[in-house]
Motif scaffolding. Structure first.
Motif, mmCIF file in Angstrom:
data_model
loop_
_atom_site.group_PDB
_atom_site.id
_atom_site.type_symbol
_atom_site.label_atom_id
_atom_site.label_comp_id
_atom_site.label_asym_id
_atom_site.label_seq_id
_atom_site.Cartn_x
_atom_site.Cartn_y
_atom_site.Cartn_z
ATOM 1 N N GLU A 14 0.835 -1.208 0.000
ATOM 2 C CA GLU A 14 0.000 0.000 0.000
ATOM 3 C C GLU A 14 0.865 1.252 0.000
ATOM 4 N N ASN A 15 1.941 1.250 0.802
ATOM 5 C CA ASN A 15 2.857 2.392 0.825
ATOM 6 C C ASN A 15 3.527 2.568 -0.528
ATOM 7 N N SER A 16 3.890 1.472 -1.161
ATOM 8 C CA SER A 16 4.516 1.534 -2.479
ATOM 9 C C SER A 16 3.559 2.106 -3.518
ATOM 10 N N ARG A 17 2.300 1.673 -3.503
ATOM 11 C CA ARG A 17 1.302 2.211 -4.431
ATOM 12 C C ARG A 17 1.069 3.689 -4.163
ATOM 13 N N SER A 18 0.987 4.062 -2.891
ATOM 14 C CA SER A 18 0.769 5.454 -2.523
ATOM 15 C C SER A 18 1.934 6.323 -3.004
ATOM 16 N N ARG A 19 3.139 5.814 -2.840
ATOM 17 C CA ARG A 19 4.316 6.560 -3.300
ATOM 18 C C ARG A 19 4.303 6.694 -4.821
ATOM 19 N N THR A 20 3.933 5.630 -5.502
ATOM 20 C CA THR A 20 3.866 5.671 -6.965
ATOM 21 C C THR A 20 2.845 6.698 -7.427
ATOM 22 N N VAL A 21 1.691 6.743 -6.758
ATOM 23 C CA VAL A 21 0.659 7.714 -7.123
ATOM 24 C C VAL A 21 1.164 9.131 -6.880
ATOM 25 N N ARG A 22 1.810 9.367 -5.737
ATOM 26 C CA ARG A 22 2.375 10.691 -5.454
ATOM 27 C C ARG A 22 3.406 11.077 -6.515
ATOM 28 N N GLN A 23 4.250 10.125 -6.885
ATOM 29 C CA GLN A 23 5.251 10.397 -7.906
ATOM 30 C C GLN A 23 4.593 10.706 -9.249
#
Length: 141
Positions: A14-23
């Motif tokens: 979930e953190n990885s997906r959230s970071r990808t979305v922010r990026q």
């Protein structure tokens, strides 16, 4: 007293997906500034200076790429190491955008007679998506 929490694979994903979305959001916003630079310079070079659309595209895109590299290195991917290597990779990815746009010019402007300004504008979202994936996986990995 410090509390220690275990990170589960689900939380990590979930953190990885959230970071990808922010990026992706930052990349798109920064890309927007590069698009404005690219498109305005293209219009000036092609419409006012009379340069061929292929040459105008290469020059305008190069300016957009340089702008985007600096801002993405600082704010999107937050990488300040190996800047020369990263810029060369980023520029190589940018060249894929130039090549893709030039192919679209060949097909739609030269082949079908569609205005080069419209083809350039329509190519931008496709090029942005392709370049985000390539830059995330290669230039700033």
């Amino acid at each position: 007293m410090t509390e220690i929490t275990a990170t589960t694979p689900a939380v990590s994903a979930e953190n990885s997906r959230s970071r990808t979305v922010r990026q992706l959001v930052r990349y798109a916003l920064i890309g927007g500034s590069g698009v404005v630079i690219d498109f305005v310079v293209f219009l000036l070079l092609h419409n006012l200076a009379g340069l061929d659309e292929q040459l105008a595209n290469a020059l305008s895109t190069t300016l957009g790429i340089a702008n985007n590299f600096v801002l993405n290195a600082l704010f999107t991917f937050e990488r300040r190491d190996r800047l020369v290597v990263r810029f060369l990779r980023f520029y190589a990815v940018g060249l894929t955008g130039i090549a893709l746009t030039n192919l679209l010019f060949l097909a739609f402007t030269d082949g079908l007679g569609i205005d080069a300004n419209l083809v350039k504008a329509a190519s931008l979202p496709l090029v942005l998506a392709l370049q985000f994936v390539l830059n995330r996986k290669w230039s700033f990995a």
